[in-house]
Design a protein around this motif. Structure first.
Motif, PDB file in Angstrom:
ATOM      1  N   THR A   1       0.832  -1.212   0.000  1.00 45.69           N
ATOM      2  CA  THR A   1       0.000   0.000   0.000  1.00 45.69           C
ATOM      3  C   THR A   1       0.864   1.258   0.000  1.00 45.69           C
ATOM      4  OG1 THR A   1      -1.512  -1.273   1.394  1.00 45.69           O
ATOM      5  CG2 THR A   1      -1.921   1.106   1.242  1.00 45.69           C
ATOM      6  N   SER A   2       1.826   1.312   0.944  1.00 46.83           N
ATOM      7  CA  SER A   2       2.590   2.560   1.092  1.00 46.83           C
ATOM      8  C   SER A   2       3.555   2.748  -0.073  1.00 46.83           C
ATOM      9  CB  SER A   2       3.308   2.605   2.442  1.00 46.83           C
ATOM     10  OG  SER A   2       4.228   1.570   2.503  1.00 46.83           O
ATOM     11  N   GLN A   3       4.061   1.630  -0.661  1.00 46.93           N
ATOM     12  CA  GLN A   3       4.984   1.773  -1.797  1.00 46.93           C
ATOM     13  C   GLN A   3       4.221   2.276  -3.029  1.00 46.93           C
ATOM     14  OE1 GLN A   3       5.039  -0.975   0.295  1.00 46.93           O
ATOM     15  NE2 GLN A   3       6.822  -0.101   1.324  1.00 46.93           N
ATOM     16  N   MET A   4       2.973   1.864  -3.188  1.00 49.83           N
ATOM     17  CA  MET A   4       2.201   2.383  -4.331  1.00 49.83           C
ATOM     18  C   MET A   4       1.985   3.886  -4.145  1.00 49.83           C
ATOM     19  SD  MET A   4      -1.252   0.959  -6.112  1.00 49.83           S
ATOM     20  CE  MET A   4      -2.061   1.887  -7.407  1.00 49.83           C
ATOM     21  N   ALA A   5       1.690   4.292  -2.906  1.00 50.04           N
ATOM     22  CA  ALA A   5       1.526   5.733  -2.644  1.00 50.04           C
ATOM     23  C   ALA A   5       2.836   6.471  -2.913  1.00 50.04           C
ATOM     24  CB  ALA A   5       1.066   5.946  -1.201  1.00 50.04           C
ATOM     25  N   ASP A   6       3.978   5.873  -2.504  1.00 49.26           N
ATOM     26  CA  ASP A   6       5.283   6.511  -2.751  1.00 49.26           C
ATOM     27  C   ASP A   6       5.482   6.747  -4.252  1.00 49.26           C
ATOM     28  OD1 ASP A   6       5.844   6.359  -0.056  1.00 49.26           O
ATOM     29  OD2 ASP A   6       7.107   4.568  -0.225  1.00 49.26           O
ATOM     30  N   ALA A   7       5.132   5.731  -5.056  1.00 48.99           N
ATOM     31  CA  ALA A   7       5.326   5.849  -6.512  1.00 48.99           C
ATOM     32  C   ALA A   7       4.442   6.959  -7.076  1.00 48.99           C
ATOM     33  CB  ALA A   7       4.996   4.509  -7.177  1.00 48.99           C
ATOM     34  N   ILE A   8       3.211   7.068  -6.559  1.00 46.58           N
ATOM     35  CA  ILE A   8       2.297   8.130  -7.037  1.00 46.58           C
ATOM     36  C   ILE A   8       2.870   9.498  -6.657  1.00 46.58           C
ATOM     37  CG2 ILE A   8      -0.017   9.127  -6.680  1.00 46.58           C
ATOM     38  CD1 ILE A   8      -0.969   6.115  -6.372  1.00 46.58           C
TER      39      ILE A   8
END
Ligand code: NAD
Length: 361
Positions: free
Chosen positions: A348-355
């Motif tokens: 979850t948090s890595q997808m947010a980081d990429a965004i």
């Protein structure tokens, strides 16, 4: 100017997805001061109640909230905290966009619909009479006396109130949403051919309200069963749908299905001058704390919130960043991979980081 917004992390996967959404909204550069307020499991542990008055007071004061999903505990208190929040704050319009994103598995492409569902009455008003109870017998007797129609004595009864007041304000809010968000057509959905005094009233009221928007927004009406078929056959013919509560519930899930399901569908509950933004999905307790689920629905709820705050540029930038990350298909969670067991799925948090990284490019 810094805007204060209530942040309700919720429970289950709520804290993880709201944290992702908060970080993405902050990365747009819009100045927000978050006022955290509890509801759900954490609130029970800290305050001994699932929906503390202080949480409702915070939303009333700040007028805008971003809310994570909340588990409905079985067997205590009211039916759902989420429903209780909507009722306590009179958030009568449930707005759910259903939009296709390249990279999300779906039978359809290029869907871009908005569903505006009445939240406060209809068969969901909770006015029910249980089979066999004395009051149910009284109601049945009164109906038989007044309509000369027979009701089987072993019936349960649910009441469907639809008022001019609630119909007028939901249709008006649908037209206002259409104007603000550059929509071209409003379709009122009903079953007025059968339920003349409830759905008929809804349709008549919708037609009256539509006159105020003539020349600016097109208007049509469609019977709900026909609507279900047309949405499956030619969803691109529609733009914004406005519906009473029950049909809105069913049709908005159908539309979520058209674009690939729960992980990506955002939502808003809007009243007069107040709004709470939340994903359509629930608290998925089995995934709690695993940093696994898709934060998109919650981040896109943040996009809706930015638009509500008239931060259109920030909203478009954030939505585009989400769109690009999903289309690239690398930094996405398990549910957006062709094989959900793909070891390359990110958390979850890595997808947010990429965004966020995409947003800052
Ligand atoms: P749910 O939406 O929580 O989960 C159903 C399934 O959908 C999950 O098991 C998971 O496979 C998938 N899913 C949900 N969100 C996802 C995400 N972000 N990423 C990837 N997959 C995701 O529905 P449920 O299991 O029926 O409900 C669980 C609890 O949530 C219940 O207590 C229910 O009352 C509550 N609920 C709350 C809200 C809300 O807070 N607005 C809405 C619906 C349900």
């Amino acid at each position: 100017m810094t805007k204060t917004i209530t942040l309700i992390p919720g429970d289950g996967i709520g804290p993880e997805v709201t944290d992702a959404a908060r970080r993405c909204v902050e990365a747009t550069g819009v100045k927000i001061s978050w006022e955290e307020a509890l509801a759900g499991q954490d609130a029970i542990e800290k305050f001994g109640e699932i929906l503390p008055q202080s949480t409702l007071d915070s939303v009333k004061k700040n007028k805008v909230a971003l809310k994570g999903p909340i588990t409905t505990p079985v067997g205590i208190g009211f039916r759902s905290v989420n429903v209780a929040i909507r009722q306590a704050l009179d958030l009568y319009a449930c707005v759910r966009p259903a939009k296709s994103y390249v990279g999300v598995k779906s039978y359809y492409k290029n869907i871009d619909l908005v569903i505006v569902r009445e939240n406060s009455e209809d068969l969901y008003a909770g006015i029910e009479f249980e089979e066999g109870k004395p009051e149910t017998k009284e109601i049945i007797a009164a109906i038989e006396k007044n309509t000369l129609k027979k009701i089987r004595p072993d019936s349960g009864i649910s009441i469907k109130p639809i008022s001019v007041t609630a119909s007028r304000r939901i249709v008006r809010s649908a037209f206002e949403y259409a104007l603000k968000n550059n929509r071209k057509k409003v379709t009122a959905v009903h079953k007025a051919n059968i339920m003349k005094f409830t759905d008929g009233l809804f349709l008549r009221t919708a037609r009256e309200v539509a006159k105020d928007y003539e020349g600016r927004i097109n208007f049509e009406d469609v019977i709900v069963d026909n609507m279900a078929m047309q949405l499956v056959q030619k969803p691109h013919n529609f733009d914004l749908l406005v519906l009473p509560n029950l049909y809105g519930d069913v049709i908005s899930d159908l539309c979520a299905g058209l674009v690939g399901g729960l992980g990506i569908v955002p939502g808003a509950n809007i009243g007069d001058g107040m709004a709470v933004f939340e994903a359509v999905h629930g608290s998925a307790p089995k995934y709690k704390g695993l940093n696994k689920v898709n934060p998109t629905a919650m981040i896109l709820s943040g996009v809706l919130m930015l638009r509500y705050l008239n931060e259109f540029q920030a909203a478009d930038r954030l939505e585009n960043a989400v769109k690009e990350i999903i289309a690239q298909g690398e930094s996405v969670t398990y549910d957006l991979r062709s094989d959900p067991k793909d070891p390359l799925a990110v958390g979850t948090s890595q997808m947010a980081d990429a965004i966020i990284a995409k947003l800052k490019k």
